[in-house]
Design a protein around this motif. Sequence first.
Motif, short mmCIF file in Angstrom:
data_model
loop_
_atom_site.label_atom_id
_atom_site.label_comp_id
_atom_site.label_asym_id
_atom_site.label_seq_id
_atom_site.Cartn_x
_atom_site.Cartn_y
_atom_site.Cartn_z
N GLU A 124 0.59 3.48 10.40
CA GLU A 124 1.35 3.44 11.67
C GLU A 124 0.76 2.45 12.68
OE1 GLU A 124 -0.23 6.00 10.39
OE2 GLU A 124 -1.58 6.91 11.87
N GLU A 125 -0.43 1.89 12.35
CA GLU A 125 -1.05 0.96 13.29
C GLU A 125 -0.86 -0.49 12.86
OE1 GLU A 125 -2.70 2.18 15.89
OE2 GLU A 125 -3.47 4.15 15.33
N LEU A 126 -0.23 -0.68 11.69
CA LEU A 126 -0.21 -2.03 11.10
C LEU A 126 0.45 -3.07 12.00
CD1 LEU A 126 0.41 -1.41 7.29
CD2 LEU A 126 -1.71 -1.95 8.50
N GLU A 127 1.46 -2.66 12.76
CA GLU A 127 2.10 -3.64 13.66
C GLU A 127 1.39 -3.70 15.01
OE1 GLU A 127 4.36 -6.20 13.94
OE2 GLU A 127 3.86 -6.09 11.82
N ARG A 128 0.88 -2.55 15.43
CA ARG A 128 0.29 -2.47 16.78
C ARG A 128 -0.97 -3.32 16.90
NH1 ARG A 128 0.57 2.30 20.53
NH2 ARG A 128 0.65 0.45 21.81
N ILE A 129 -1.69 -3.51 15.80
CA ILE A 129 -2.95 -4.27 15.91
C ILE A 129 -2.69 -5.72 16.32
CG2 ILE A 129 -4.33 -2.86 14.33
CD1 ILE A 129 -3.79 -4.97 12.18
N PHE A 130 -1.42 -6.17 16.23
CA PHE A 130 -1.11 -7.54 16.67
C PHE A 130 -0.77 -7.60 18.16
CE2 PHE A 130 -0.35 -7.62 12.11
CZ PHE A 130 -1.06 -8.75 11.75
N GLU A 131 -0.78 -6.41 18.80
CA GLU A 131 -0.51 -6.40 20.24
C GLU A 131 -1.80 -6.76 20.98
OE1 GLU A 131 0.96 -2.54 21.34
OE2 GLU A 131 2.56 -2.67 19.85
N ARG A 132 -1.63 -7.31 22.17
CA ARG A 132 -2.79 -7.70 22.96
C ARG A 132 -3.64 -6.49 23.34
NH1 ARG A 132 -0.60 -12.32 27.02
NH2 ARG A 132 0.02 -13.74 25.38
N PHE A 133 -4.91 -6.62 23.23
CA PHE A 133 -5.91 -5.61 23.61
C PHE A 133 -5.80 -4.33 22.78
CE2 PHE A 133 -5.24 -8.14 27.48
CZ PHE A 133 -6.52 -8.63 27.63
N TYR A 134 -5.00 -4.34 21.73
CA TYR A 134 -4.89 -3.11 20.95
C TYR A 134 -6.01 -3.03 19.92
CZ TYR A 134 -3.01 0.94 18.69
OH TYR A 134 -2.86 2.21 18.20
N GLN A 135 -6.67 -1.87 19.90
CA GLN A 135 -7.67 -1.64 18.88
C GLN A 135 -7.41 -0.26 18.30
OE1 GLN A 135 -11.11 -2.25 21.52
NE2 GLN A 135 -11.59 -4.05 20.30
N VAL A 136 -7.63 -0.11 17.01
CA VAL A 136 -7.43 1.20 16.40
C VAL A 136 -8.53 2.10 16.97
CG1 VAL A 136 -7.34 2.50 14.27
CG2 VAL A 136 -6.48 0.15 14.34
N GLU A 137 -8.10 3.15 17.68
CA GLU A 137 -9.07 4.03 18.34
C GLU A 137 -9.82 4.87 17.32
OE1 GLU A 137 -10.51 4.37 21.10
OE2 GLU A 137 -9.33 2.79 22.06
N ASP A 138 -11.06 4.65 17.22
CA ASP A 138 -11.84 5.37 16.24
C ASP A 138 -13.30 5.05 16.54
OD1 ASP A 138 -13.30 5.95 13.91
OD2 ASP A 138 -11.42 5.99 12.77
N SER A 139 -14.12 6.10 16.63
CA SER A 139 -15.51 5.85 17.02
C SER A 139 -16.19 4.92 16.01
CB SER A 139 -16.25 7.17 17.10
OG SER A 139 -16.11 7.86 15.89
N LEU A 140 -15.74 5.04 14.73
CA LEU A 140 -16.31 4.20 13.68
C LEU A 140 -16.13 2.72 14.01
CD1 LEU A 140 -15.43 5.13 9.99
CD2 LEU A 140 -17.57 4.24 10.94
N ARG A 141 -14.91 2.41 14.51
CA ARG A 141 -14.57 1.01 14.76
C ARG A 141 -15.13 0.51 16.08
NH1 ARG A 141 -9.31 0.78 11.45
NH2 ARG A 141 -9.70 2.74 10.40
N ARG A 142 -15.26 1.43 17.07
CA ARG A 142 -15.73 1.04 18.40
C ARG A 142 -17.02 0.24 18.32
NH1 ARG A 142 -13.29 -0.47 20.70
NH2 ARG A 142 -11.34 0.26 21.48
N LYS A 143 -17.86 0.60 17.36
CA LYS A 143 -19.17 -0.06 17.29
C LYS A 143 -19.03 -1.53 16.89
CE LYS A 143 -20.23 0.80 12.50
NZ LYS A 143 -20.62 1.72 11.51
#
Length: 528
Positions: free
Chosen positions: A468-487
């Motif tokens: 469900e995030e595959l299109e949203r990641i191309f939006e500006r400032f969008y990051q998949v919210e996840d503590s794993l990824r935040r780092k």
Amino acid sequence: MPGERILVAEDEPGVRRMCLSALKLADYDPVGVANGEEAIERAAEEQFDLLVADIRLPGMDGLETCQAIRASDPHLGAVVITGFATLEAAIDALRLGVHEFVVKPFRPDELTAAVARALSKRRMEMENARLRALIPLYDLSRVFMSSVDLGTVPRHVVRIAREALGADTVSLMLLNEDGELTIHAAEGLPAEVVASTRHRMGEGIAGHVAAHREPVILHGDLEDDPRFESSDGAEQLGSAISTPLIHKDKVVGVLNVAKFRGTPPFTEGDVELLSVLGSQAAVAIDNARLFQETQRAYQRLAELDHLKSEFISIAAHELRSPLAVALAYATLLEEEATGPMRQHLSQVVQAAMQLKSIIDQMVSLRRVDTGETPVAITEVDLVSTVGAVLEDLRPLAGKKGQRIAVSLPSDMPRVRADQQCLRLILSSLASNAIKFTPDGGLVRVSAEPAGSRVVVKITDTGIGIPQEELERIFERFYQVEDSLRRKHGGIGLGLAIAREMADLMDGRIWVESQVGQGSTFYLSVPQA
Ligand code: ADP
């Protein structure tokens, strides 16, 4: 239809009796009276479907009687009884809307046949009227479909109500934030009345209707009605209807119609029609309100977005120069230093490089927005471009113990692209692949011709992206919210810029991914 109610106005007792018994025999429900006045009285007390009246009655004649009753019951059917001497008058009566006539002396079956024909004509007229009543509803639904402007919807409603009900004055009032009903659209009313009329809940007819949530119909001396106290011009009015506008169980306003004295008054059918118009109007007004609110919110959002872009642009420019100085000196010092000092300086340089890459992204974003990004489409050698990008990134992958596998055909066609943009896009995709793949993972870069284009594939064995995030990641400032990824750092601009740049040079970017298994980003560009 059996049981239809028939009022017989005939002064000759013998003829009246004959009429009543013939009609009873034919299964109707007749009532006899001897003159016009009596007929009007009876009709005021109970409802009749049809009037059978002698054209020559003592006092008020049959035709006048018929017209008097029709003033309050326009659908009354009518048959007149006439002698040879009054035959011409009977023909005139037909012109005035009487349905049938019988000529004295007549047989009982002649009367019942005329009554049956008159009733059938009346049914058709009523059906016609019912269909005609649908026209304003149809008009209104067209307005709703085509207009979401809070300024015009009330005006349309007022016009349609006036036409549908033959009203002399119409006003549409809406409840404002202070709980007052004020006129938003009107026809037939003086401008100063429109501007000055204000009613609180329970005040005046409109306030009464809004408070009780029921339509009200008024006839006769309206200026004597206490609810009309505050209304100017009530003395001219003969009848009026006010209906509440209710949407989602909330009163949003009131729709008022009125007729002057001397015109046929409103009927119960008119009340019903106005109620339906009112409920449709309430929906349309609410929609228009919502639309207006959404538009306002959208404008505010656009302003904020503009402010944000301005801020990014200013911040990026202001940060760029001091950072360049700091980076230059840090690099110089790193080269000259030895031992632990060199290591510390290397960290300073790396942090500064990271900052530079973020600022560069902000600047590119600004350039795409303002159309300042110069795109110079030329024939580009994809193989060497991929090579150069990966060369820059190898140290990063090396630090994570990752392998980068490259597979490009030896006869790779050249592509049509902007060299700078192409490098930036590939660098963004490949650095994400490294960033989001755990230590020791594999990143594969390949490319192959597909029709008139070339498709580059960058596959990682990283954390993957939820469907469900595959299109949203191309939006500006969008990051998949996840503590794993935040780092992983970054500000969510890389892919947005990559896609916008790809658009500038007829390129496409898309992604396929499985959470926990990895992602493949595709870039397709035209062949040279
Ligand atoms: P960022 O600077 O945050 O990396 P991007 O626009 O490049 O911004 O990416 C947006 C988001 O998309 C990332 O924050 C991450 O959540 C996700 N993403 C991008 N590439 C990958 C990838 N290869 N694997 C997993 N997630 C990714």
